[in-house]
Design an enzyme around this catalytic site. Structure first.
Site, PDB file in Angstrom:
ATOM      1  N   HIS A 134      54.336  49.727  82.111  1.00 59.69           N
ATOM      2  CA  HIS A 134      54.705  49.219  82.942  1.00 59.69           C
ATOM      3  C   HIS A 134      54.359  49.908  84.319  1.00 59.69           C
ATOM      4  O   HIS A 134      54.660  49.596  85.347  1.00 59.69           O
ATOM      5  CB  HIS A 134      56.326  48.995  83.135  1.00 59.69           C
ATOM      6  CG  HIS A 134      56.934  48.360  83.599  1.00 59.69           C
ATOM      7  ND1 HIS A 134      55.936  47.170  84.293  1.00 59.69           N
ATOM      8  CD2 HIS A 134      57.700  47.352  83.718  1.00 59.69           C
ATOM      9  CE1 HIS A 134      57.125  46.431  84.852  1.00 59.69           C
ATOM     10  NE2 HIS A 134      58.394  46.750  84.366  1.00 59.69           N
ATOM     11  N   ASP A 184      52.961  44.847  85.096  1.00 58.82           N
ATOM     12  CA  ASP A 184      53.645  43.869  85.848  1.00 58.82           C
ATOM     13  C   ASP A 184      54.685  42.834  84.324  1.00 58.82           C
ATOM     14  O   ASP A 184      53.113  42.859  83.402  1.00 58.82           O
ATOM     15  CB  ASP A 184      53.872  43.578  86.442  1.00 58.82           C
ATOM     16  CG  ASP A 184      53.606  44.876  88.577  1.00 58.82           C
ATOM     17  OD1 ASP A 184      54.118  45.715  87.741  1.00 58.82           O
ATOM     18  OD2 ASP A 184      53.072  43.700  89.129  1.00 58.82           O
TER      19      ASP A 184
END
Length: 439
Positions: A410, A414
């Protein structure tokens, strides 16, 4: 005059080299040193039993081609294990002292962080002794066995360690006169009950029912990499499910013709690899990686395929999958899986990779959260195909369904890119015609 003087100096130097080499018991090939002095290359032809390593010292070369003065003994040494591998663990001997071996026959296996490497006999003969033990850490050039080319095989050969232990075993002590033993004191029921109920003395299983073994190097490597992945990446997993009806029908309709033309079976993995290629091209950030303060985008797609073996999980790589068709992918997967099962994968075949696919469904896994294979940024997890009720055009039907899981870093990817990536795989698998039309 100058020519004669040079010739004399050359002969003196040659004589000095021969004299110095004769002082070494390990100098079997001193003639090659003499040839080198007069300008002939040292090894004009390959010699069995000689293992040359980068930056090897003369003593290492002599010890690796060692023979006794009558040329009867040769030594088996650990070969070069790859540019990134400096040592390994002597996992096991496949032969024992006294066994006859053929030239190039495997006598031992070295376990490294990535692959298992064979140590072969340089000549035909009988194993005289082992100079290393199982579990030892060895490096390229380490001598592990001495082989006699003329000895006869022995049926019962005692190793030096066993012979020493037998010699050092003291004679049994003289028997002591028997003393009449008193019957054991019988404890009261109240005392026994208090001992059993004591919380400070838990009743544990006896140690005889436990086994302690050393962790293999491959398992250590897997453990370290997975823990590093958890400590380094911001791991997040997103899920989706895919209807396998159309893909399974495509496979059923053309499996015979596919085998007849390409010589390999049409599996489900090739379609998922093609779907992953399409998704990576649509979302190139999933194919990228963080390097310090930079992001490296790769214009090539090398898919790592996780394969479970008896020794642990290995991840061989299929190179340049963006230019491969279904048949090429199936052949690549079959070849790598066979090598993985046989323990014949090379380090180069597991190096690199930009994205990993792991199929836990072959073991019956319904759903899981796979862990990223460093230094990649994402991994796709496939699972079991199970008949489940789903709504299709307002009707409830039983369909072969599979859960998909995408674990991603992450820090770089995204949620939007991750969901779109997984959605693209779902669309392509549910309707493989999209691959032909590129839509």
């Amino acid at each position: 005059m100058a020519s004669r003087l040079a010739t004399r100096l050359l002969l003196r130097r040659s004589t000095a080299v021969v004299s110095s080499l004769q002082s070494y018991r390990h100098a079997r090939h001193f003639s090659t040193q003499l040839l080198e002095v007069v300008g002939v290359p040292r090894f004009s032809k390959p010699t069995r039993g000689r293992y040359l390593l980068p930056n090897a010292s003369p003593y290492q070369i002599w010890s690796r081609s060692f023979a006794s003065e009558n040329g009867d003994l040769v030594e088996a040494v650990v070969p070069h294990m790859g540019e990134s591998v400096t040592d390994g663990t002597l996992a096991n001997f496949l032969k024992k002292p006294g066994d006859r071996v053929a030239a190039d026959e495997v006598i031992a296996q070295i376990e490294t962080d990535k692959v298992t490497i064979d140590v072969s006999s340089p000549e035909s003969g009988v194993i005289e002794k082992f100079t290393a033990s199982e579990g030892d850490t060895v490096t390229p050039g380490t001598i592990i066995a001495t082989i006699s080319k003329s000895a006869a095989p022995s049926e019962a050969h005692v190793t030096p360690s066993e012979e020493t232990s037998q010699k050092e075993t003291p004679p049994p002590p003289p028997e002591k006169p028997k003393v009449e033993q008193k019957p054991p004191k019988v404890e009261s029921t109240k005392t026994q009950a208090s001992k059993l109920a004591s919380p400070s003395e838990p009743q544990l299983p006896p140690k005889e029912r436990e086994r302690r073994v050393s962790m293999p190097r491959l398992r250590k490597r897997i453990a370290n990499r997975l823990k590093d992945s958890q400590n380094t990446f911001a791991l997040l997993t997103t899920f989706n499910e895919v209807d396998m009806t159309n893909l399974m029908k495509l496979r059923s309709d053309y499996k015979d013709e596919f085998v007849k033309k390409h010589g390999v079976k049409l599996g489900l993995m090739s379609c998922f690899v093609k779907a992953a290629v399409s998704a990576l091209q649509n979302q190139p950030v999933v194919n990228a990686v963080i390097d310090g303060d930079d992001i490296i985008y790769r214009d090539y797609i090398d898919i790592s395929v996780a394969v479970g073996t008896s020794k642990g999980l290995v991840v061989p790589v299929i190179r340049d999958t963006e230019g491969m068709n279904f048949a090429d992918i199936e052949k690549g997967i079959n070849s790598l899986a066979k090598k993985a099962t046989e323990g014949a994968l090379s380090i180069d075949e597991m190096a690199g990779g930009t994205f990993t696919i792991s199929n836990g469904g072959v073991y019956g896994s319904l759903i899981s959260t796979p862990i990223i294979n460093p230094p990649q940024s994402a991994i796709l997890g496939m699972h079991s195909i199970v008949q489940r009720p789903v709504v299709v055009n307002g009707d409830i039907l039983a369909r072969p369904m599979m859960y998909l899981a995408l674990t991603y870093d992450h820090r770089l990817i995204d949620g939007r890119e991750a969901v779109l990536f997984l959605r693209r795989i779902k669309d392509v698998v549910e309707d493989p015609r999209r691959l032909l039309l590129d839509i």
